[in-house]
Scaffold this motif. Structure first.
Motif, short mmCIF file in Angstrom:
data_model
loop_
_atom_site.label_atom_id
_atom_site.label_comp_id
_atom_site.label_asym_id
_atom_site.label_seq_id
_atom_site.Cartn_x
_atom_site.Cartn_y
_atom_site.Cartn_z
N VAL A 65 3.03 4.49 7.44
CA VAL A 65 1.95 4.13 8.26
C VAL A 65 1.61 5.47 8.97
CG1 VAL A 65 1.36 3.07 10.48
CG2 VAL A 65 2.69 1.61 8.84
N VAL A 66 0.30 5.77 9.00
CA VAL A 66 -0.17 6.94 9.79
C VAL A 66 -1.16 6.39 10.81
CG1 VAL A 66 -1.61 8.99 9.52
CG2 VAL A 66 0.42 8.38 7.97
N ILE A 67 -1.07 6.90 12.03
CA ILE A 67 -1.78 6.41 13.04
C ILE A 67 -2.62 7.37 13.71
CG2 ILE A 67 -2.06 5.53 15.47
CD1 ILE A 67 0.58 3.97 14.90
N GLY A 68 -3.81 7.59 13.52
CA GLY A 68 -4.66 8.56 13.95
C GLY A 68 -4.94 8.89 15.16
N ALA A 69 -5.60 9.56 15.94
CA ALA A 69 -5.86 9.84 17.45
C ALA A 69 -6.45 8.59 18.13
CB ALA A 69 -6.92 11.06 17.43
N GLN A 70 -5.67 8.15 19.27
CA GLN A 70 -6.16 6.95 19.87
C GLN A 70 -6.27 7.22 21.00
OE1 GLN A 70 -6.53 4.02 18.39
NE2 GLN A 70 -5.55 4.80 16.27
N ALA A 101 1.85 11.36 3.25
CA ALA A 101 2.79 10.04 3.41
C ALA A 101 2.72 9.10 2.13
CB ALA A 101 2.37 9.12 4.68
N ALA A 102 1.43 9.13 1.71
CA ALA A 102 1.45 8.10 0.15
C ALA A 102 2.19 8.88 -1.04
CB ALA A 102 -0.09 7.99 -0.04
N ALA A 150 4.34 -1.22 13.55
CA ALA A 150 4.86 -0.43 12.59
C ALA A 150 6.61 -0.32 12.70
CB ALA A 150 4.50 0.84 12.46
N GLU A 151 7.14 -0.11 13.83
CA GLU A 151 8.46 -0.14 14.16
C GLU A 151 9.04 -1.63 13.89
OE1 GLU A 151 8.85 1.36 18.09
OE2 GLU A 151 8.58 3.32 17.54
N ARG A 152 8.35 -2.60 14.38
CA ARG A 152 8.96 -3.98 14.04
C ARG A 152 9.21 -4.43 12.55
NH1 ARG A 152 6.03 -8.20 13.35
NH2 ARG A 152 4.14 -7.17 14.37
N LEU A 153 8.33 -3.59 11.77
CA LEU A 153 8.01 -3.97 10.39
C LEU A 153 8.93 -2.79 9.48
CD1 LEU A 153 4.52 -5.20 9.79
CD2 LEU A 153 6.53 -6.29 9.81
N GLY A 154 9.72 -1.91 10.12
CA GLY A 154 10.51 -1.11 9.50
C GLY A 154 9.53 -0.13 8.78
N CYS A 155 8.62 0.47 9.18
CA CYS A 155 7.58 1.31 8.46
C CYS A 155 7.97 2.74 8.70
CB CYS A 155 6.27 0.99 8.42
SG CYS A 155 5.69 -0.72 8.42
N PRO A 182 0.76 -1.34 0.18
CA PRO A 182 0.02 0.07 -0.02
C PRO A 182 0.93 1.34 0.11
CG PRO A 182 -0.09 -0.95 2.27
CD PRO A 182 0.55 -2.03 1.24
N ALA A 183 0.48 2.48 -0.53
CA ALA A 183 1.01 3.71 -0.63
C ALA A 183 1.13 4.28 0.79
CB ALA A 183 0.28 4.81 -1.32
N VAL A 184 0.05 3.66 1.52
CA VAL A 184 0.19 4.16 3.06
C VAL A 184 -0.88 3.06 3.76
CG1 VAL A 184 -1.63 6.10 3.01
CG2 VAL A 184 -0.17 6.08 4.84
N SER A 185 -0.83 2.72 5.14
CA SER A 185 -1.80 2.47 5.89
C SER A 185 -2.21 3.26 6.91
CB SER A 185 -1.35 0.96 6.23
OG SER A 185 -0.96 0.04 5.48
N VAL A 186 -3.43 3.37 7.07
CA VAL A 186 -4.08 4.63 7.99
C VAL A 186 -4.82 3.68 9.09
CG1 VAL A 186 -5.19 6.68 8.31
CG2 VAL A 186 -3.89 6.19 6.07
#
Length: 443
Positions: A197-202, A272-273, A215-220, A160-164
């Motif tokens: 990867v973009v992570i919205g408000a959690q 990001a994409a 995301a960090e484990r997969l080097g994103c 994917p160009a980006v995963s949100v």
């Protein structure tokens, strides 16, 4: 040979295959292979998951890209009134819902390729989306996850160009787990090695930790709301901030403070994409974005004529406790601007946390009318739903329909009071039924 309409074909498929979810990728991958793997011939994909806000994120993403002049395909689910709403094909001047001839032809070809083998209708329809999007030119495709992420039928995009990932909270516990960290792990399944990867408000720290760790484990390359980008209201405007600086923008057209965060996640995702956006295009997108059935104001139509004169009617298909909270906050904002007594007309299905949804409206809603959801076999009986509302501390009574609730409110309304504010909500099925009965389906 006469090709049946898209709706007739889907009705036939529903008699042959399970209507619900059966989380696995084996069946859809087998089908896509027989179709020549159209998912590998797609334009760049913005893939969006989350418990709440993913539809709004898709709407903002489309508005942003189209305002800049990009050609955009969009896949969302579920639909509200017509199956065609799930597929918006790119066109100059803005995407258009797929026409019936094109849709019916794609369904027929996908069903023929499946050749009666075991599969779910959602998987067939997802494959239809891949076929449509691979055969029509576009600059980008926006794909909204149906359920979860890891085993969702949309999760066959290799790069994917980006995963949100939008806000994660409790929902679909029978499929995804009964803790937010388990649900977050399922949503994180759309994250692919090395892809942005973009992570919205959690709201939940446990969910955020799972998403960031994955995301960090997969080097994103990773952007997190509140750390790498954010948005806030200032003097009636939206201020967006990221590493590139500040932008002073129109406020989102979609009501509610939560839409500032949703808009920010979409903007961060599009950037990001790899898509370039001018500040002018972003400003235009914020002012023109639409998303039917989510804090949608109904100002005309057959149902609105049944309400007390001057009533303000809102429709929202949010159906879990997290959605209840943001809807209640949006209505509280409306109350700050213009005080009116608030009434809730609610219908829900039995897989949702009804008391949790109602609890968000305690102290805000004057009275609740509970109705059946006629288009769902899983509808909670209206008398039982009234009990759930009462358990949440609300005054409630069951009525037979939306129309009956509006007429009852009209006939008992005291004209000396300010006209009421009415929320119709609790289910996307209900929202779709309201738009159909009101004569205002999405276009």
């Amino acid at each position: 040979m006469t090709v049946l309409t898209a709706e007739r074909q889907i009705e036939h498929l529903l008699t042959l295959h399970p209507k619900g979810f059966d989380l696995s990728l084996d069946r859809v991958l087998r089908l896509l292979d027989k179709l020549g793997n159209p998912q590998d011939r797609m334009p760049p994909v913005i893939h969006i998951a989350g418990t709440n806000g993913k539809g709004s994120c898709a709407a903002f993403s489309r508005a942003l890209l189209e305002a800049q002049g990009y050609l955009v395909h969009t896949h969302t689910s579920p639909h509200l009134v017509n199956w065609h709403e799930r597929y918006r094909l790119a066109a100059d001047g803005g995407g258009r819902l797929v026409d019936d001839a094109t849709f019916a032809d794609a369904i027929a070809r996908v069903a023929d390729a499946n050749d009666g083998q075991k599969i779910t209708v959602f998987e067939i329809l997802t494959a239809v989306g891949f076929v449509l999007f691979s055969e029509h030119p576009a600059d980008v495709a926006i794909m909204e996850v149906g359920l979860g992420g890891r085993f969702d039928a949309t999760n066959v995009i290799r790069k994917p160009a980006v995963s949100v990932i939008m806000p994660v909270s409790l929902d679909h516990e029978a499929y995804l787990g009964d803790r937010v960290e388990l649900i977050a792990a399922e949503k994180a399944g759309i994250i692919k090695r090395g892809c942005p990867v973009v992570i919205g408000a959690q709201e939940h720290e446990a969910a955020l930790e799972v998403l960031v760790d994955t995301a960090e484990r997969l080097g994103c390359p990773l952007s997190v709301y509140g750390q790498d980008f954010l948005a806030f209201e200032e003097n009636g405007r939206m201020v967006y901030q990221d590493d590139d600086g500040l932008m002073d923008l129109n406020p989102p057209r979609l009501p509610g403070r939560h839409q500032f965060a949703n808009a920010a996640a979409a903007l961060a995702g599009v950037k990001a994409a790899g898509f370039t956006l001018s500040e002018r295009a972003i400003d235009r997108a914020m002012a023109t974005v639409t998303w039917p059935g989510r804090m949608q104001k109904l100002s005309q139509g057959k149902l609105t004529e049944l309400a007390p004169e001057g009533a303000e009617i809102w429709l929202d298909g949010g159906h879990n406790p997290g959605a209840g909270i943001v809807i209640a906050e949006a209505l509280a904002e409306q109350e700050e601007k213009n005080q009116r007594p608030l009434f809730l007309i609610a219908g829900m299905i039995n897989t949702k946390d009804q008391s949790g949804y109602f609890h968000a409206f305690k102290g805000l809603v004057r009275h609740v009318y509970t109705v059946p959801v006629d288009f769902s076999e899983s509808s909670v009986p209206n008398d039982e739903l009234a009990i759930r509302a009462a358990e949440a501390g609300l005054s409630a009574e069951p009525v037979s329909s939306i129309a009956s609730a509006l007429m009852l409110l009209r006939d008992t309304w005291n004209d000396t009071d300010a006209p009421p504010r009415i929320l119709i909500g609790g289910s996307l099925y209900l929202a779709g039924a309201v738009l159909a009965e009101n004569g205002t389906p999405p276009t």
